[in-house]
Write an enzyme that holds these catalytic residues in place. Sequence first.
Site, PDB file in Angstrom:
ATOM      1  N   HIS A  42     -51.373  37.801 -65.520  1.00 59.29           N
ATOM      2  CA  HIS A  42     -51.906  36.544 -66.046  1.00 59.29           C
ATOM      3  C   HIS A  42     -50.828  35.693 -66.700  1.00 59.29           C
ATOM      4  CE1 HIS A  42     -54.883  33.751 -67.509  1.00 59.29           C
ATOM      5  NE2 HIS A  42     -54.493  33.939 -68.764  1.00 59.29           N
ATOM      6  N   TRP A  85     -63.261  39.822 -69.995  1.00 63.53           N
ATOM      7  CA  TRP A  85     -62.354  39.409 -71.065  1.00 63.53           C
ATOM      8  C   TRP A  85     -63.131  38.765 -72.211  1.00 63.53           C
ATOM      9  CZ3 TRP A  85     -58.657  39.216 -74.307  1.00 63.53           C
ATOM     10  CH2 TRP A  85     -58.343  38.051 -74.996  1.00 63.53           C
ATOM     11  N   ASP A 121     -53.540  28.776 -68.164  1.00 59.95           N
ATOM     12  CA  ASP A 121     -54.678  29.222 -68.953  1.00 59.95           C
ATOM     13  C   ASP A 121     -55.280  28.013 -69.691  1.00 59.95           C
ATOM     14  OD1 ASP A 121     -55.903  32.020 -69.917  1.00 59.95           O
ATOM     15  OD2 ASP A 121     -55.762  30.740 -71.670  1.00 59.95           O
ATOM     16  N   TRP A 122     -55.554  28.130 -70.989  1.00 60.21           N
ATOM     17  CA  TRP A 122     -56.106  26.996 -71.744  1.00 60.21           C
ATOM     18  C   TRP A 122     -55.175  25.798 -71.756  1.00 60.21           C
ATOM     19  CZ3 TRP A 122     -60.426  25.049 -73.702  1.00 60.21           C
ATOM     20  CH2 TRP A 122     -61.549  25.877 -73.816  1.00 60.21           C
ATOM     21  N   ASP A 128     -53.508  38.335 -61.102  1.00 58.08           N
ATOM     22  CA  ASP A 128     -54.343  37.939 -62.232  1.00 58.08           C
ATOM     23  C   ASP A 128     -55.814  37.952 -61.827  1.00 58.08           C
ATOM     24  OD1 ASP A 128     -55.426  36.955 -64.545  1.00 58.08           O
ATOM     25  OD2 ASP A 128     -54.827  34.878 -64.196  1.00 58.08           O
TER      26      ASP A 128
END
Length: 298
Positions: A274, A156, A115-116, A244
Site C-alpha cells: 500500500h 482495515w 491514499d487520503w 495492495d
Amino acid sequence: MPLVRTPDERFANLEDFPYEPRYVEINGARVHYIDEGSGEVILCLHGEPTWSYLYRKMIPVLAEAHRVIAMDFIGFGRSDKFTQREDYTFEMHRSTIASFIQTLDLTGITAVVQDWGGILGLRVATELPERFARLVIMNTGLPTGDVPATEGFMKWRTYATTTPDLPIGTIVKRSAADRESITDDIVAAYDAPFPDVTYKTGAQMFPLLVPIEPNQPGAREMRETREALSNWQKPALVMFSDGDPVTRGGDRFFRKLIPSANNEPQIVIQDAGHFLQEEKGPEIAAEIVTFIKRNPVG
C-alpha cells in the site's frame, strides 16, 4: 477544538530525514511541511496513517530540478492534532489543503497523491484547477458510497476503529510487500508523531470519513470530483502497486475516468504494498521526473 503538539524531540535523528521543518498557521492550527529544491512545484500528499516521512526517499530525486513540498495533514506528522473526534471531518481536511496551497500561493503544481492524499488532493485539484499542471495518482480512490467498499478496505476499517491504540509504524510494516525492509528505526519514525493514544485521534477517524453510503459527508464531493476528472485534459499519470489489497483495480478506474491518463504509459510498481513510496521511492520519483519532462508546461 483542543489541540496537542508533538514535542520536537520526538523527531530528532530520524533515519534518512534531514529536512528542515517549516510551518504555516491555518485556521488556528500549525501545519508542518517540507520545502526542498527550486523550480516547478511538486506537492506530495500522504495518506493514512503516515506523514511526510513517507516521501523521504523521493525528495532527493525530485528536488534535483524541482521544488518539492510535502505537507502533514492536521492530526499527523509535525502538524498540530485535534484530540476530539468530531473535529476531524472531510471538510476540515479538504479546506486545510486548499488553504495551504493558497497561503503559500502555489501554482503550476504537479500533485503527487496516495491514499487520503488522493481523496482530498484530487478534490482540491478539481476545485482549483488553475493552480495545477499535472496529476500523479497512486494507490487511492474516489469513494462515493454508491457501490460496496472493497473487502480489503472494510477489514482495515474494522481494525482501525476497534483498536484503541493503533500501532502506526507496525501498520506500515505489515502493509509492505517486503516487511524485512521496514526496520525498527523506520517503524519508530512512523510512530514518532504519536507519543500516546491522545495524539492518534486523526488516524482513528480517517477510516470513518471514507464514504461507504451515498449520503455520507464527502460522497457528493467525490461524485463531483469524478465528473470534473472525466473532463480533465492536463497530464495525469496513474501508478499503482501490484500488492495492495485495499486499492487493487483502482488504476484501471482512473485510466478509464481521466482522458489524459491514456496518453501516458501504464506503469505498475512491482513488489510493493500500500505504501509504495516507502518501498519503491527512488523508482517512483524517477518515473515522475520523466513524466514532467514528457509534459512541459505550456
